[in-house]
Design an enzyme around this catalytic site. Structure first.
Site, short mmCIF file in Angstrom:
data_model
loop_
_atom_site.label_atom_id
_atom_site.label_comp_id
_atom_site.label_asym_id
_atom_site.label_seq_id
_atom_site.Cartn_x
_atom_site.Cartn_y
_atom_site.Cartn_z
N THR A 120 0.86 -1.19 0.00
CA THR A 120 0.00 0.00 0.00
C THR A 120 0.89 1.23 0.00
O THR A 120 1.67 1.44 0.93
CB THR A 120 -0.90 -0.02 1.25
N LYS A 220 -6.95 1.98 -3.39
CA LYS A 220 -6.61 1.26 -2.15
C LYS A 220 -6.84 2.17 -0.94
O LYS A 220 -7.56 1.83 -0.01
CB LYS A 220 -5.16 0.80 -2.21
N PHE A 265 -19.41 -3.73 8.11
CA PHE A 265 -18.59 -2.65 8.69
C PHE A 265 -19.44 -1.63 9.42
O PHE A 265 -19.10 -0.45 9.45
CB PHE A 265 -17.68 -2.02 7.61
N LEU A 266 -20.53 -2.11 10.01
CA LEU A 266 -21.35 -1.27 10.88
C LEU A 266 -21.39 -1.88 12.27
O LEU A 266 -22.37 -1.74 12.99
CB LEU A 266 -22.77 -1.13 10.32
N CYS A 276 -3.41 -1.87 8.83
CA CYS A 276 -3.90 -1.23 7.61
C CYS A 276 -4.71 0.03 7.89
O CYS A 276 -4.26 1.13 7.60
CB CYS A 276 -4.71 -2.24 6.80
C1 UDX Z 1 -8.48 -4.25 5.96
C2 UDX Z 1 -9.40 -4.21 4.75
O1 UDX Z 1 -10.65 -4.84 5.09
C3 UDX Z 1 -8.75 -4.97 3.59
O2 UDX Z 1 -9.58 -4.90 2.45
C4 UDX Z 1 -7.40 -4.34 3.30
O3 UDX Z 1 -6.75 -5.01 2.24
C5 UDX Z 1 -6.52 -4.38 4.52
O4 UDX Z 1 -7.18 -3.72 5.62
P1 UDX Z 1 -7.86 -5.92 7.87
O5 UDX Z 1 -7.15 -4.74 8.44
O6 UDX Z 1 -7.16 -7.22 7.81
O7 UDX Z 1 -8.36 -5.58 6.34
O8 UDX Z 1 -9.14 -6.20 8.76
P2 UDX Z 1 -10.68 -5.75 8.73
O9 UDX Z 1 -11.48 -6.98 8.77
O10 UDX Z 1 -10.92 -4.77 7.68
O11 UDX Z 1 -10.83 -5.01 10.18
C6 UDX Z 1 -10.03 -3.89 10.45
C7 UDX Z 1 -10.38 -3.40 11.86
O12 UDX Z 1 -11.71 -2.86 11.87
C8 UDX Z 1 -10.35 -4.50 12.91
O13 UDX Z 1 -9.77 -3.99 14.10
C9 UDX Z 1 -11.83 -4.79 13.16
O14 UDX Z 1 -12.07 -5.23 14.49
C10 UDX Z 1 -12.44 -3.42 12.94
N1 UDX Z 1 -13.85 -3.45 12.56
C11 UDX Z 1 -14.20 -4.06 11.40
C12 UDX Z 1 -14.80 -2.82 13.35
O15 UDX Z 1 -14.48 -2.28 14.42
N2 UDX Z 1 -16.11 -2.82 12.96
C13 UDX Z 1 -16.50 -3.42 11.80
O16 UDX Z 1 -17.69 -3.40 11.51
C14 UDX Z 1 -15.52 -4.08 11.00
#
Ligand code: UDX
Length: 475
Positions: A120, A220, A265-266, A276
């Site tokens: 990234t 991205k 993601f809610l 990330c």
């Molecule tokens: C993320 C992106 O989803 C992915 O597409 C990108 O390539 C890399 O970054 P990742 O960081 O592995 O992936 O995890 P993700 O499942 O996205 O969760 C990221 C953070 O958000 C976690 O700490 C998770 O607990 C939090 N989260 C996720 C929430 O608090 N609420 C949600 O509804 C979803």
């Protein structure tokens, strides 16, 4: 095709293994000699579901080899750069590993190379890379540079690579596009042997989106920042729900039924972590600032997320009153379930905050404890959630590991000091834990007090009133 991958981290190792899985001959390099030695002897440097099996299979088939960057550059005409781009103190992405890879390519490569940035990177890194290679190349290197951002989620990265919704390639020449189409053809047509679903029917074919390099780089950062914004939005709504007595789970459910919003993601809670979202939001803000655009919206996203830790500590304080000296259990250390990664994990900031107030913390995580010990040496690590709960006045759920849904609550009840659950991920069933006699506090929803405590509460105020009356009479 003979493909080279530079970097064997969460992105590079998955990329190398999956490219080999779909039929290519891959050489993957790692500059950390200890990690390289582990990989060469078949030891995984981190936990990622399915990845170890894929690596074993392709290594046995002789389609994946590990070695040095120099060997990788000599191996194939296509080089995926998958090195880390961690945040600098000012929020900029640290591109030193990208430059190191470019330097070695410029010095060592001869003939044609397609250099693909999968890490990234800030927009316009591709054009910087082109300039760098032009200025430093030797041995008659001819090259194209392309952007092929990864959309891998830790915990499902093999699935995300093999069954993506989209493959984005940013190219500056038709030949680069053709090479990338050939590389990804098995994924585009979903015509490879899937290691996860052996008899999986033809999965949805991904969209193969071709753009210029800069747009691919922006897709991205913009995607991750949008997802992070969704999370901070629902966490902001959760705060309002707490003050007006609404239920954020119901609000999110109602919102998500609008296909333009969607349910994912809610999930409100202690906020987003990982290597990330936090760094990509910071980098995007800095990229925009340097381009003269003010991304105030994303600064708010970051601020709301940073506030989640304090918000959860306040929930602990509201219930325990004094935190100093209290024993608190933390269930979950990884930044999300199904990974051992604790980088920028909310658990770290939360535990540091509790420790700074004098709490004694015991923690359990099914996968991440080894990695957590390196950053949190002064807490007690327990081999299961029951040991972590022993003698505690509160259990704080920080990572929604599935095993926490199958807890024997009667067993927990027998070892704790106080039956209090603070669910930082809204993952537990309030009724189940309340029926077992626990007070259940979560995010954006009213607390649930167990029946017996409710009656004690009713006696309590009455008792207190009698005390008060008694006190008044005695005065
Ligand atoms: C993320 C992106 O989803 C992915 O597409 C990108 O390539 C890399 O970054 P990742 O960081 O592995 O992936 O995890 P993700 O499942 O996205 O969760 C990221 C953070 O958000 C976690 O700490 C998770 O607990 C939090 N989260 C996720 C929430 O608090 N609420 C949600 O509804 C979803």
């Amino acid at each position: 095709m003979k493909l080279s991958v530079i970097g064997a981290g969460y992105v590079g190792l998955t990329t190398a293994a999956c490219l080999a899985q779909i039929g290519h001959d891959v050489f993957c390099s790692e500059s950390d000699v200890e990690k390289l030695a582990k990989l060469q002897s078949g030891i995984m440097p981190f936990f990622e579901p399915n990845l170890e099996d894929v690596i074993k299979g392709v290594c046995n088939a002789g389609r994946l080899t590990f070695g040095s960057t120099e060997e990788a550059i000599a191996w194939g005409t296509v080089i995926f750069i998958c090195v880390g781009t961690p945040p600098l103190a000012n929020g900029d992405a640290d591109l030193s590993s990208i430059e190191n890879a470019a330097r070695t390519i410029a010095k060592r490569a001869s003939g044609y190379r397609l250099v693909i940035e999968k890490s990234t990177v800030p927009v316009q890194t591709g054009s910087q890379l082109r300039k760098y290679l032009a200025a430093n190349r030797t041995n008659g290197l001819k090259y194209d540079v392309a952007s092929n951002p990864e959309f891998l989620r830790e915990g499902s990265s093999v699935e995300d690579f093999l069954h993506p919704e989209r493959i984005v390639v940013g190219v500056d020449s038709p030949s680069a596009e053709e090479i990338l189409r050939e590389i990804y053809q098995p994924v585009i047509s979903q015509s490879f042997t899937c290691p996860i679903h052996p008899n999986c029917a033809k999965r949805n074919e991904p969209v193969f989106l071709v753009t210029d390099t800069g747009s691919a780089e922006l897709i991205k950062h913009a995607s991750n920042s949008f997802l992070a914004m969704k999370i901070s939005f629902i966490n902001m709504v959760a705060n309002l729900c707490e003050t007006v007595g609404a239920d954020v789970t119901k609000v999110a459910q109602g919102m998500g039924l609008d296909s333009r919003i969607g349910p994912s993601f809610l999930n409100p809670g202690i906020g987003f972590g990982g290597f990330c979202f936090p760094k990509d939001v910071q980098a995007f803000i800095r990229i925009a600032e340097k381009a003269g655009c003010d991304f105030a919206l994303l600064r708010e996203v970051e601020k709301i997320n940073q506030g989640r830790i304090g918000h959860l500590v306040e929930k602990v304080r509201n219930e325990l009153w004094v935190i100093r000296g209290k024993k608190i259990a933390v269930w979950g250390l990884a930044f999300k379930p199904n990974t051992d990664d604790v980088r920028f994990a909310p658990s770290i900031a939360l535990i540091e905050s509790l420790l700074s107030e004098g709490a004694k913390v015991s923690a359990y995580d099914p996968e991440a404890m080894d990695k957590a010990k390196a950053v949190l040496p002064n807490i007690t690590y327990c081999s299961d959630p029951y040991k972590a709960a022993e003698g505690t006045e509160a259990i704080v759920v920080v990572t929604e590991w599935d095993e926490f849904r199958r807890i024997a609550w009667t067993r927990i009840k027998s070892v704790i000091e106080r039956p209090l659950i603070i669910d930082g991920r809204n993952m537990l069933d309030a009724k189940v834990v309340a029926d077992q006699g626990f007070q259940y506090v979560s995010v954006g929803r009213p607390s649930v007090i167990p029946a017996e405590a409710r009656s004690a509460e009713r006696e309590g105020p009455v008792l207190a009133a009698q005390d008060q009356t008694a006190g008044a009479m005695a005065d």
